[in-house]
Write a protein that holds these residues in place. Structure first.
Motif, PDB file in Angstrom:
ATOM      1  N   TRP A   1      29.696  11.209  62.897  1.00  0.00           N
ATOM      2  CA  TRP A   1      31.021  11.803  62.700  1.00  0.00           C
ATOM      3  C   TRP A   1      31.412  12.656  63.900  1.00  0.00           C
ATOM      4  O   TRP A   1      32.531  12.563  64.409  1.00  0.00           O
ATOM      5  N   GLN A   2      30.494  13.492  64.359  1.00  0.00           N
ATOM      6  CA  GLN A   2      30.783  14.335  65.518  1.00  0.00           C
ATOM      7  C   GLN A   2      31.034  13.483  66.756  1.00  0.00           C
ATOM      8  O   GLN A   2      31.942  13.775  67.553  1.00  0.00           O
ATOM      9  N   ALA A   3      30.258  12.420  66.915  1.00  0.00           N
ATOM     10  CA  ALA A   3      30.455  11.531  68.060  1.00  0.00           C
ATOM     11  C   ALA A   3      31.827  10.865  67.988  1.00  0.00           C
ATOM     12  O   ALA A   3      32.521  10.721  69.004  1.00  0.00           O
TER      13      ALA A   3
ATOM     14  N   GLU B   1      21.092  14.498  68.270  1.00  0.00           N
ATOM     15  CA  GLU B   1      22.183  15.070  69.069  1.00  0.00           C
ATOM     16  C   GLU B   1      23.434  15.283  68.230  1.00  0.00           C
ATOM     17  O   GLU B   1      24.525  15.495  68.779  1.00  0.00           O
ATOM     18  N   GLY B   2      23.310  15.223  66.913  1.00  0.00           N
ATOM     19  CA  GLY B   2      24.461  15.388  66.036  1.00  0.00           C
ATOM     20  C   GLY B   2      24.670  14.154  65.186  1.00  0.00           C
ATOM     21  O   GLY B   2      23.885  13.200  65.220  1.00  0.00           O
ATOM     22  N   THR B   3      25.739  14.156  64.425  1.00  0.00           N
ATOM     23  CA  THR B   3      26.037  13.040  63.532  1.00  0.00           C
ATOM     24  C   THR B   3      26.996  12.060  64.193  1.00  0.00           C
ATOM     25  O   THR B   3      27.666  12.373  65.178  1.00  0.00           O
TER      26      THR B   3
ATOM     27  N   ALA C   1      38.037   9.447  59.965  1.00  0.00           N
ATOM     28  CA  ALA C   1      37.808  10.135  61.241  1.00  0.00           C
ATOM     29  C   ALA C   1      39.049  10.064  62.129  1.00  0.00           C
ATOM     30  O   ALA C   1      39.435  11.058  62.748  1.00  0.00           O
TER      31      ALA C   1
ATOM     32  N   GLN D   1      34.524  12.057  66.514  1.00  0.00           N
ATOM     33  CA  GLN D   1      35.561  13.054  66.799  1.00  0.00           C
ATOM     34  C   GLN D   1      35.678  13.330  68.294  1.00  0.00           C
ATOM     35  O   GLN D   1      36.788  13.466  68.833  1.00  0.00           O
ATOM     36  N   GLU D   2      34.551  13.393  68.989  1.00  0.00           N
ATOM     37  CA  GLU D   2      34.591  13.576  70.445  1.00  0.00           C
ATOM     38  C   GLU D   2      35.255  12.388  71.126  1.00  0.00           C
ATOM     39  O   GLU D   2      36.076  12.552  72.040  1.00  0.00           O
TER      40      GLU D   2
ATOM     41  N   THR E   1      39.016  12.502  70.502  1.00  0.00           N
ATOM     42  CA  THR E   1      39.697  13.528  71.311  1.00  0.00           C
ATOM     43  C   THR E   1      40.042  12.982  72.687  1.00  0.00           C
ATOM     44  O   THR E   1      41.180  13.111  73.166  1.00  0.00           O
TER      45      THR E   1
ATOM     46  N   ASP F   1      28.950  10.832  58.436  1.00  0.00           N
ATOM     47  CA  ASP F   1      28.144  12.044  58.341  1.00  0.00           C
ATOM     48  C   ASP F   1      26.720  11.769  57.880  1.00  0.00           C
ATOM     49  O   ASP F   1      25.868  12.655  57.949  1.00  0.00           O
TER      50      ASP F   1
ATOM     51  N   GLU G   1      26.214  22.615  52.919  1.00  0.00           N
ATOM     52  CA  GLU G   1      27.303  21.789  53.433  1.00  0.00           C
ATOM     53  C   GLU G   1      27.449  20.510  52.624  1.00  0.00           C
ATOM     54  O   GLU G   1      28.557  20.035  52.382  1.00  0.00           O
TER      55      GLU G   1
END
Length: 679
Positions: free
Chosen positions: A373-375, A369-371, A575, A377-378, A381, A530, A297
């Motif tokens: 970036w993922q936080a 619990e993730g990056t 983001a 994006q959530e 949303t 990220d 990735e």
């Protein structure tokens, strides 16, 4: 090791003669021309055709040759692999310098083949035949055949810096055996010669997977390099040459090499293992039974996760010097900074009288619990859904400049932003504080001279400007070249950015206007969402290798940490725009929804960036790496915000042209004041 020396030039000529057997065998056919000072002939052997054209004069000569028998073929320079124009029915015209000689391989055009390879992921593998064991293709007579097939494989890998560049040749510069079980693989260092730019070295681990019951190796397509037909003890053995990182036993042997401090010796150098104090605490003592998960990735390296204990990161493009991932990881651990993975070990390639090259780094797994970036994006949303459900007026759009981000908001607007943006505002504030602590830790790792802060001088300012100016010119030329191929609205945004090139250069030049008292330090180097993990309600920083497009020496340079700050602010913008596009595409009227969400996306970006920056500056208050004066801080941050947006555009134009609209819009937003003045 001087690749520009006469010795290496002669070695190259000898290698070409071995590669092209028509030079010494087969037929010889002289070609007639009106210019008697030019000698031309064709050598043919089996499927190979070599055209030789030599100027026997000490003056420049022109010649026209009748090459109609080779209609449709393309003359390709044997040495540099540069393609000339295709041969047609008309006489073929060439101009030769004094005593110049051309050696052309007459070949079919390869463009359609490459285009088909891009469309169809799985294409028939090339076949390499050896007269002995399979590894004769690595270091024996069949090596030339393998080297001829490797450019197509390397060109298709995500870790090769494509950028539309042409590979002229590829050579296996070194192949270090890695024994395991009753066989072995190799750590191959391949030297890629490019049509433009300096040669680059890539790490390509190699292993052989024999056919099983007549069936070839069924591993991932991206790991298959070539089919090999070998002969061992008078028995034909067919198999597949693969990227050895997809071979679990090969990876286990690399881990064992680090665990036991072994050295792996090649012809030109040695792979030296480094087992560091955190090896045992990271769970490196027993890994043979643990599952492996491989990932590419991150386009600059290949990582293998070993159970829940370790991650082995193999760097693909390497050059001399210690990779910052290893260097910074050791320094931060030594400084007692807790928010980084612990470095457990490394593999380095050493040669006499030359700096070592970092091939791989082994570090502990961080439960997370993730990056970030993922936080983000959530959070976006939920934020966009709230924005669409409200009847509130769309917020005013604020230009993402340093002045706007540094302006202290009144309590009423701050309270509104907290209600609108939500809890992510506090989360990003914590990240700002932790970023300042990271930079402080990098200055305290001063036992190592390479981490001692240095003054940010007028020379540093001039260097920043010159580098940014040079990159801007290169990016604008690429944008101008590719503009017509961009879809709307990226094409219109690109036209506007091109028109603003003088404004961009003027904005960058502002860094020269005043002396900026501060210090330069080692930084993260490629800091974005990220590269940050969420772990137990806090953050852990990862991937310190820096921008892979730069040499190791360039990545080791000390800079203002505001470059990292600007990178994170740009990442937050990225983001917001990605989430905006995703939500718009999910609606019934994407274009209308995109326009409706744009001011909300920019409002979110402004407030999370302000929260991040404010928290960072509060935590870094009094630190020498942040300019004390507000005006100087604004100037430096503004330049870095623009420079980072241009760097993003550079990357996307060359690697992911489908998303160039984001950095283009980022540049236009940063320059909104100037755009309004020129409208």
């Amino acid at each position: 090791h001087n690749h520009q020396s006469l010795l290496w030039w002669m070695k190259g000529l000898i290698a070409q003669r071995k590669r092209h057997k028509a030079f010494g065998r087969g037929s010889l056919e002289f070609l007639q021309s009106a210019n008697q000072r030019v000698l031309a002939f064709v050598r043919r052997y089996e499927n190979e055709q070599i055209l030789v054209v030599a100027n026997r004069s000490r003056f420049v000569q022109g010649v026209e040759l009748d090459l109609s028998d080779f209609r449709g073929l393309v003359p390709i320079d044997v040495i540099g692999r540069a393609e000339f124009w295709p041969i047609g029915d008309r006489p073929y015209a060439l101009t030769l310098g004094p005593h110049a000689i051309y050696w052309f391989s007459l070949e079919p055009s390869r463009v359609p083949e490459l285009a088909m390879a891009a469309v169809h992921q799985e294409v028939p593998l090339p076949v390499v035949a050896t007269r002995g064991a399979w590894d004769d293709a690595v270091h024996g007579e069949a090596r030339t055949a393998l080297e001829d097939t490797l450019p197509d494989y390397v060109r298709g890998r995500p870790w090769f810096r494509k950028a539309g560049r042409q590979i002229l040749a590829l050579h296996i510069a070194e192949a270090i055996p890695v024994p395991y079980d009753d066989t072995h693989g190799y750590i191959a260092l391949v030297r890629v010669i490019l049509a433009d730019g300096d040669p680059e070295t890539y790490v390509l681990p190699l292993a052989f997977a024999p056919d099983h019951e007549g069936l070839p190796w069924n591993g991932p397509v991206e790991a298959r390099i070539a089919r090999v037909q070998s002969i061992e003890q008078d028995q034909v053995i067919n198999g597949t040459l693969i990227d050895a990182m997809w071979n679990p036993r090969f990876v286990e042997e690399l881990l064992e090499t680090i665990a036991h401090g072994r050295h792996l010796r090649g012809k030109g150098g040695t792979v030296v293992s480094r087992r560091l104090p955190d090896f045992r605490s990271s769970g490196g003592s027993s890994t043979s039974q643990l599952p492996q998960a491989i990932s590419e990735e991150n386009h600059s390296n290949t990582t293998v996760r070993i159970g829940d204990r370790l991650i082995l990161k193999l760097f693909r493009r390497v050059d001399e010097g210690t990779n910052p991932e290893l260097e910074i990881g050791i320094a931060l651990t030594g400084a007692g900074f807790p928010r980084v993975p612990r470095i457990a070990g490394a593999l380095e390639y050493e040669r006499k009288r030359l700096e070592s090259m970092t091939l791989a780094v082994l570090h502990g797994v961080v439960a997370n619990e993730g990056t970030a970036w993922q936080a983000a994006q959530e959070a976006l949303t939920d934020y966009f859904e709230r924005a669409l459900a409200t009847n509130a007026t769309a917020p005013a759009m604020i230009a993402p400049t340093a002045a706007a981000l540094l302006a202290l908001p009144d309590q009423e607007h701050l309270a509104l932003a907290r209600r609108t943006v939500g809890p992510f505002l506090d989360a990003i504030s914590l990240l700002g504080r932790r970023t300042a602590e990271l930079h402080a830790a990098l200055t305290s790792a001063s036992i190592d001279p390479s981490f001692v802060p240095v003054p940010f001088t007028s020379f540093s300012q001039r260097s920043l400007y010159q580098l940014a100016r040079g990159r801007t010119g290169r990016v604008m030329r690429t944008l101008r070249r590719d503009l017509d191929a961009l879809p709307e609205p990226a094409r219109s945004a690109g036209q506007e950015v091109l028109a603003l090139e003088p404004v961009v250069l003027q904005r960058l030049r502002a860094v020269l206007a005043h002396k900026i008292p501060a210090v330069a330090i080692r930084c993260h180097g490629d800091y974005h969402l990220d590269q940050v993990l969420l772990a137990g309600g806090d953050y852990v920083f990862i991937d310190f290798e820096g921008e892979s497009e730069l040499s190791v020496g360039e990545r080791q340079l000390k800079r203002s940490p505001l470059r990292d700050v600007a990178s994170m602010i740009r990442s937050l913008d990225f983001a917001a725009q990605v989430a905006q596009e995703r939500r718009a595409a999910a609606g019934e009227t994407p274009d209308e929804l995109r326009l409706l969400l744009e001011p909300w996306a920019r409002y979110w970006h402004h407030w999370v960036s302000t929260s991040f920056l404010t928290s960072y500056l509060e935590a870094a208050k009094g630190a020498l790496f942040v300019p004390a004066e507000r005006e100087q801080l604004e100037i430096l941050l503004d330049v870095y915000l623009l420079e980072r947006a241009i760097a993003e555009l550079d990357h996307d134009l060359n690697n992911t042209p489908g998303r160039v609209l984001i950095p283009l819009q980022g540049i236009l937003q940063i320059l909104e004041t100037e755009r309004a003045a020129t409208a």
